[in-house]
Design a protein around this motif. Sequence first.
Motif, PDB file in Angstrom:
ATOM      1  N   MET A 203      40.344 -74.241  -8.908  1.00  0.00           N
ATOM      2  CA  MET A 203      39.282 -73.886  -7.971  1.00  0.00           C
ATOM      3  C   MET A 203      38.581 -75.127  -7.428  1.00  0.00           C
ATOM      4  O   MET A 203      38.250 -75.190  -6.239  1.00  0.00           O
TER       5      MET A 203
ATOM      6  N   LEU B 275      36.187 -75.225  -4.167  1.00  0.00           N
ATOM      7  CA  LEU B 275      35.367 -74.055  -4.485  1.00  0.00           C
ATOM      8  C   LEU B 275      34.668 -74.322  -5.823  1.00  0.00           C
ATOM      9  O   LEU B 275      34.925 -73.673  -6.832  1.00  0.00           O
TER      10      LEU B 275
ATOM     11  N   GLN C 182      40.473 -76.643  -4.699  1.00  0.00           N
ATOM     12  CA  GLN C 182      40.301 -75.926  -3.426  1.00  0.00           C
ATOM     13  C   GLN C 182      38.908 -76.164  -2.835  1.00  0.00           C
ATOM     14  O   GLN C 182      38.542 -75.551  -1.835  1.00  0.00           O
TER      15      GLN C 182
ATOM     16  N   GLN D  95      33.074 -71.933  -8.359  1.00  0.00           N
ATOM     17  CA  GLN D  95      33.976 -71.082  -9.133  1.00  0.00           C
ATOM     18  C   GLN D  95      34.797 -71.911 -10.122  1.00  0.00           C
ATOM     19  O   GLN D  95      35.875 -71.476 -10.548  1.00  0.00           O
ATOM     20  N   CYS D  96      34.292 -73.078 -10.485  1.00  0.00           N
ATOM     21  CA  CYS D  96      35.003 -73.964 -11.417  1.00  0.00           C
ATOM     22  C   CYS D  96      35.515 -73.179 -12.621  1.00  0.00           C
ATOM     23  O   CYS D  96      34.753 -72.495 -13.310  1.00  0.00           O
ATOM     24  N   GLU D  97      36.816 -73.280 -12.873  1.00  0.00           N
ATOM     25  CA  GLU D  97      37.412 -72.520 -13.978  1.00  0.00           C
ATOM     26  C   GLU D  97      37.012 -73.061 -15.342  1.00  0.00           C
ATOM     27  O   GLU D  97      37.044 -72.334 -16.335  1.00  0.00           O
TER      28      GLU D  97
ATOM     29  N   GLN E 107      33.196 -71.565 -15.690  1.00  0.00           N
ATOM     30  CA  GLN E 107      32.917 -70.160 -15.368  1.00  0.00           C
ATOM     31  C   GLN E 107      32.308 -69.435 -16.567  1.00  0.00           C
ATOM     32  O   GLN E 107      32.795 -69.558 -17.692  1.00  0.00           O
TER      33      GLN E 107
END
Length: 242
Positions: free
Chosen positions: A95, A100, A98, A103-105, A108
């Motif tokens: 993420m 984003l 991208q 929305q960091c994995e 999260q």
Amino acid sequence: MKAVTWHGKRDVRVDTVPDPTIEQPTDAIVRITSSGICGSDLHLYEVLTPFMSEGDVLGHEPMGIVEEVGSEVSSVSPGDRVVMPFQISCGHCFMCDQELYTQCETTQVREQGMGAALFGYTKLYGAVPGGQAEFLRVPLADGTTIKVPEGPPDERFVFLSDVLPTAWQAVEYAAVPDGGSVTILGLGPIGEMASRIALHRGHRVIGVDLVPDRLSGARERGAEVLDLIWRSTSSGAAARSR
């Protein structure tokens, strides 16, 4: 250190709390020089109180000087001047790749069904101590700091923490075509910044508000404005006359 802490609905205080320390090798400790108060902090004052705990440190718009870094931090060093975005992100997951970052994995808050952890913003977003304090522990410092130059005052940079990227993203997502126009409903800090960004990008801007100072400021910068107070008063008078 001194910090702004939550103690209950409409009960926010400045308390003495323990100084933060390095907990992970990816952490940094930053001495805060400026920290904004966001409109969304009002939600913590009332609406989101069920998700707060007494003593939570508030604030998600900080900047300052790096005091200490963990052994795995490579992008900043003690003495660097940095801004911290409101979200905590690793900078290298899918993420983040991208762009984003909210929305960091890695950060999260999955147990709450939320996106990336945020500074100073309830257990819904990780219950991470915030930046309305003298010092801040910055997790994942390589992905959660923006280095800025010495010289200009903090006011030139602190908006990078929240207001500027939020407004820029709003204009970007609006996908206004060349020669197009955009209507901005509300000319508070985010709306005002979005207005400036849209004008900078060559769009026709129609700003809508009911606060005279906001309307006059937007007009001076080149936006067309719509005064809701005037409209509602005029419409009411017209209706009564009929």
